[in-house]
Design an enzyme around this catalytic site. Sequence first.
Site, PDB file in Angstrom:
ATOM      1  N   HIS A  53      56.161  39.070  31.033  1.00 58.18           N
ATOM      2  CA  HIS A  53      57.000  40.178  31.518  1.00 58.18           C
ATOM      3  C   HIS A  53      56.549  40.555  32.929  1.00 58.18           C
ATOM      4  O   HIS A  53      56.626  39.732  33.833  1.00 58.18           O
ATOM      5  CB  HIS A  53      56.912  41.339  30.516  1.00 58.18           C
ATOM      6  CG  HIS A  53      57.865  42.471  30.734  1.00 58.18           C
ATOM      7  ND1 HIS A  53      58.977  42.403  31.525  1.00 58.18           N
ATOM      8  CD2 HIS A  53      57.857  43.726  30.226  1.00 58.18           C
ATOM      9  CE1 HIS A  53      59.624  43.552  31.492  1.00 58.18           C
ATOM     10  NE2 HIS A  53      58.961  44.387  30.713  1.00 58.18           N
ATOM     11  N   HIS A  85      64.804  33.478  32.033  1.00 58.09           N
ATOM     12  CA  HIS A  85      65.078  34.869  31.707  1.00 58.09           C
ATOM     13  C   HIS A  85      65.863  34.945  30.404  1.00 58.09           C
ATOM     14  O   HIS A  85      66.695  34.086  30.128  1.00 58.09           O
ATOM     15  CB  HIS A  85      65.900  35.533  32.828  1.00 58.09           C
ATOM     16  CG  HIS A  85      65.809  37.017  32.820  1.00 58.09           C
ATOM     17  ND1 HIS A  85      66.582  37.798  31.998  1.00 58.09           N
ATOM     18  CD2 HIS A  85      65.006  37.850  33.511  1.00 58.09           C
ATOM     19  CE1 HIS A  85      66.270  39.074  32.202  1.00 58.09           C
ATOM     20  NE2 HIS A  85      65.322  39.140  33.097  1.00 58.09           N
ATOM     21  N   ASP A 144      60.303  37.705  39.517  1.00 52.92           N
ATOM     22  CA  ASP A 144      58.859  37.559  39.749  1.00 52.92           C
ATOM     23  C   ASP A 144      58.484  36.331  40.556  1.00 52.92           C
ATOM     24  O   ASP A 144      57.314  36.149  40.901  1.00 52.92           O
ATOM     25  CB  ASP A 144      58.147  37.497  38.384  1.00 52.92           C
ATOM     26  CG  ASP A 144      58.241  38.834  37.667  1.00 52.92           C
ATOM     27  OD1 ASP A 144      58.759  38.869  36.535  1.00 52.92           O
ATOM     28  OD2 ASP A 144      57.835  39.848  38.265  1.00 52.92           O
TER      29      ASP A 144
HETATM   30  C1  SDX Z   1      60.720  39.830  33.637  1.00 50.80           C
HETATM   31  O1  SDX Z   1      63.858  41.194  30.127  1.00 50.80           O
HETATM   32  C2  SDX Z   1      63.871  41.522  31.356  1.00 50.80           C
HETATM   33  O2  SDX Z   1      64.828  42.040  31.883  1.00 50.80           O
HETATM   34  C3  SDX Z   1      62.581  41.247  32.096  1.00 50.80           C
HETATM   35  C4  SDX Z   1      62.583  41.487  33.596  1.00 50.80           C
HETATM   36  C5  SDX Z   1      62.757  42.947  33.934  1.00 50.80           C
HETATM   37  O3  SDX Z   1      63.200  43.247  35.056  1.00 50.80           O
HETATM   38  O4  SDX Z   1      62.348  43.809  33.111  1.00 50.80           O
HETATM   39  O5  SDX Z   1      63.622  40.754  34.211  1.00 50.80           O
HETATM   40  C6  SDX Z   1      61.269  41.065  34.226  1.00 50.80           C
HETATM   41  O6  SDX Z   1      59.951  39.906  32.725  1.00 50.80           O
HETATM   42  C7  SDX Z   1      61.212  38.499  34.158  1.00 50.80           C
HETATM   43  C8  SDX Z   1      60.627  37.305  33.351  1.00 50.80           C
HETATM   44  C9  SDX Z   1      59.207  37.077  33.889  1.00 50.80           C
HETATM   45  N1  SDX Z   1      58.530  36.057  33.049  1.00 50.80           N
HETATM   46  C10 SDX Z   1      58.292  34.821  33.495  1.00 50.80           C
HETATM   47  O7  SDX Z   1      58.693  34.386  34.571  1.00 50.80           O
HETATM   48  C11 SDX Z   1      57.464  33.971  32.556  1.00 50.80           C
HETATM   49  C12 SDX Z   1      58.072  32.574  32.444  1.00 50.80           C
HETATM   50  N2  SDX Z   1      59.371  32.700  31.758  1.00 50.80           N
HETATM   51  C13 SDX Z   1      59.410  32.517  30.368  1.00 50.80           C
HETATM   52  O8  SDX Z   1      58.273  32.622  29.614  1.00 50.80           O
HETATM   53  C14 SDX Z   1      60.727  32.803  29.705  1.00 50.80           C
HETATM   54  O9  SDX Z   1      61.716  32.273  30.484  1.00 50.80           O
HETATM   55  C15 SDX Z   1      61.056  34.251  29.391  1.00 50.80           C
HETATM   56  C16 SDX Z   1      59.947  34.912  28.654  1.00 50.80           C
HETATM   57  C17 SDX Z   1      61.323  35.009  30.647  1.00 50.80           C
HETATM   58  C18 SDX Z   1      62.313  34.270  28.539  1.00 50.80           C
HETATM   59  O10 SDX Z   1      61.988  33.637  27.378  1.00 50.80           O
HETATM   60  P1  SDX Z   1      63.049  33.410  26.195  1.00 50.80           P
HETATM   61  O11 SDX Z   1      64.373  33.990  26.524  1.00 50.80           O
HETATM   62  O12 SDX Z   1      62.397  33.849  24.922  1.00 50.80           O
HETATM   63  O13 SDX Z   1      63.277  31.894  26.214  1.00 50.80           O
HETATM   64  P2  SDX Z   1      62.384  30.840  25.411  1.00 50.80           P
HETATM   65  O14 SDX Z   1      60.946  31.145  25.603  1.00 50.80           O
HETATM   66  O15 SDX Z   1      62.905  30.776  24.011  1.00 50.80           O
HETATM   67  O16 SDX Z   1      62.701  29.461  26.185  1.00 50.80           O
HETATM   68  C19 SDX Z   1      63.903  28.756  25.925  1.00 50.80           C
HETATM   69  C20 SDX Z   1      63.581  27.333  26.344  1.00 50.80           C
HETATM   70  C21 SDX Z   1      62.302  26.787  25.694  1.00 50.80           C
HETATM   71  O17 SDX Z   1      62.437  25.376  25.649  1.00 50.80           O
HETATM   72  P3  SDX Z   1      62.869  24.692  24.207  1.00 50.80           P
HETATM   73  O18 SDX Z   1      61.941  25.267  23.141  1.00 50.80           O
HETATM   74  O19 SDX Z   1      64.312  25.100  24.007  1.00 50.80           O
HETATM   75  O20 SDX Z   1      62.694  23.228  24.428  1.00 50.80           O
HETATM   76  O21 SDX Z   1      63.344  27.277  27.764  1.00 50.80           O
HETATM   77  C22 SDX Z   1      61.993  26.891  27.997  1.00 50.80           C
HETATM   78  C23 SDX Z   1      61.233  27.097  26.692  1.00 50.80           C
HETATM   79  O22 SDX Z   1      60.123  26.211  26.628  1.00 50.80           O
HETATM   80  N3  SDX Z   1      61.488  27.776  29.053  1.00 50.80           N
HETATM   81  C24 SDX Z   1      60.721  27.393  30.050  1.00 50.80           C
HETATM   82  C25 SDX Z   1      60.526  28.531  30.819  1.00 50.80           C
HETATM   83  N4  SDX Z   1      61.167  29.574  30.270  1.00 50.80           N
HETATM   84  C26 SDX Z   1      61.758  29.096  29.156  1.00 50.80           C
HETATM   85  N5  SDX Z   1      60.189  26.188  30.360  1.00 50.80           N
HETATM   86  C27 SDX Z   1      59.434  26.142  31.486  1.00 50.80           C
HETATM   87  N6  SDX Z   1      59.199  27.225  32.283  1.00 50.80           N
HETATM   88  C28 SDX Z   1      59.733  28.424  31.976  1.00 50.80           C
HETATM   89  N7  SDX Z   1      59.494  29.484  32.774  1.00 50.80           N
END
Ligand code: SDX
Length: 428
Positions: A268, A307, A363
């Site tokens: 997050h 996201h 981010d």
């Molecule tokens: C913020 O919610 C908000 O609004 C948050 C925010 C705000 O203003 O409050 O926007 C701020 O928190 C932005 C997000 C910051 N976090 C990151 O950048 C961390 C990296 N991102 C991820 O961990 C992920 O994308 C999330 C946590 C942001 C979202 O996760 P989800 O929606 O639960 O998606 P998921 O983990 O189920 O992933 C879906 C697929 C998976 O692959 P498969 O299992 O389908 O094969 O996408 C892949 C994941 O492995 N994936 C990524 C990835 N994010 C998702 N693969 C590589 N790198 C990534 N960053």
Amino acid sequence: MSKDTLTVTDNRTGKTYELPIEHGTVRAMDLRQIKTGADDFGLMAYDPAFMNTASTKSSITFIDGDKGILEYRGYPIDELAEHASFLEVSYLLLFGELPNRSQLHEFQHAITHHTMVHENIREFIDAFRYDAHPMGILVSTVGALSTFYPDAKNLDDAEVRRLQMNRLIAKMPTLAAYAYRHRRGLPIIYPDNDLSYSGNFLNMLFKMTETKYTPNPVIEKALDVLFILHADHEQNCSTSAMRGVGSSRVDPFSATAAACAALYGPLHGGANEAAIRMLNEIGSVRNIPDYIRRAKAGEVRLMGFGHRVYKNYDPRAKVIKKLAYQVFDQVGKNPLIDIAVELEKIALEDDYFVQRKLYPNVDFYSGLIYQSMGLPMDIFPVLFAIGRTPGWLAQWEEMINDNEQKIARPRQIYLGEGRRPFVPLSDR
Ligand code: SDX
């Protein structure tokens, strides 16, 4: 003729039910009437991580994840970033309308005159180790503020709520700056009421022996824009924590401390710090293909990518990327930007990321700006918290005033042991 209802048949009993559809949702409580017999509790919805559950109705922030749209009270984020100040946007989030000149002046005066914290808080921060993570300090000191304002428990009084909300918006930069100065072993700098909200924050961070700190106007504006971009984001993890903890009717300082704790997580608000650590680990453009391979293999994540809601480019990331170059013109280019831009380019051409609709989020570029301002990585999530405070508070007050809301208490699916007799220690 079509009706706004959902007709479901329970094949266990053959019974049919018609559920009203409102705002694209069905009420989960309408499922409870679906039973197999008189002693059946009734159906529930199962939705781990609330992937498909609306927890509230809200009028504050609108996001269209597919189109990459973000609006605060109907105003597009890029227009607010270009034309408004952070305190104007804070007022908009809290009151629903942009302030006129006298309203803005009154709000600015209120915030400016609540920036100081009790000296006990300064002594509290002094008790932390020199290398304490600033988010750990922030979570602790925001919670500690609740012990200085016992009147904050009187949530039914709008004026009392307003005073606490002003205190929190005003004091977050002070707590953040105190944590930074503690880390550096520098004396704390008291607020300067002559400066803007963001200018005063820079003053409390960076003032040294000069008699009066003068912020660089480009950096001051960039910080103000970054706070605007982080100000709210509908029902994200930390806002859900603010609403959930706040639903027990605890004071807003304690609820905000819980929101800060949620934001601390690397998935997050901690992602801006994690993204810089990732770019440092990659180290060079030539190492990007191998890192992408590792991300696709699930060994690492591209921090600052992806996201839960945006399945398009995060509109905030677009503004931040442009802002970064304006800051670099003032303070020198951050060499990591070349790795970040190349990483984005390669990722957005790769099927793995395209299929999963993974784009840079807020981010991905923000840390590059903070780092170029001379701020240490571990304070980046604290800057996110400063920006998000008016959003948390607007969402919290909306929850307090929502007659449909009560204490948040989800149900569960129990898969544990059935009833069994106690086993004495001698028999184990
Ligand atoms: C913020 O919610 C908000 O609004 C948050 C925010 C705000 O203003 O409050 O926007 C701020 O928190 C932005 C997000 C910051 N976090 C990151 O950048 C961390 C990296 N991102 C991820 O961990 C992920 O994308 C999330 C946590 C942001 C979202 O996760 P989800 O929606 O639960 O998606 P998921 O983990 O189920 O992933 C879906 C697929 C998976 O692959 P498969 O299992 O389908 O094969 O996408 C892949 C994941 O492995 N994936 C990524 C990835 N994010 C998702 N693969 C590589 N790198 C990534 N960053």
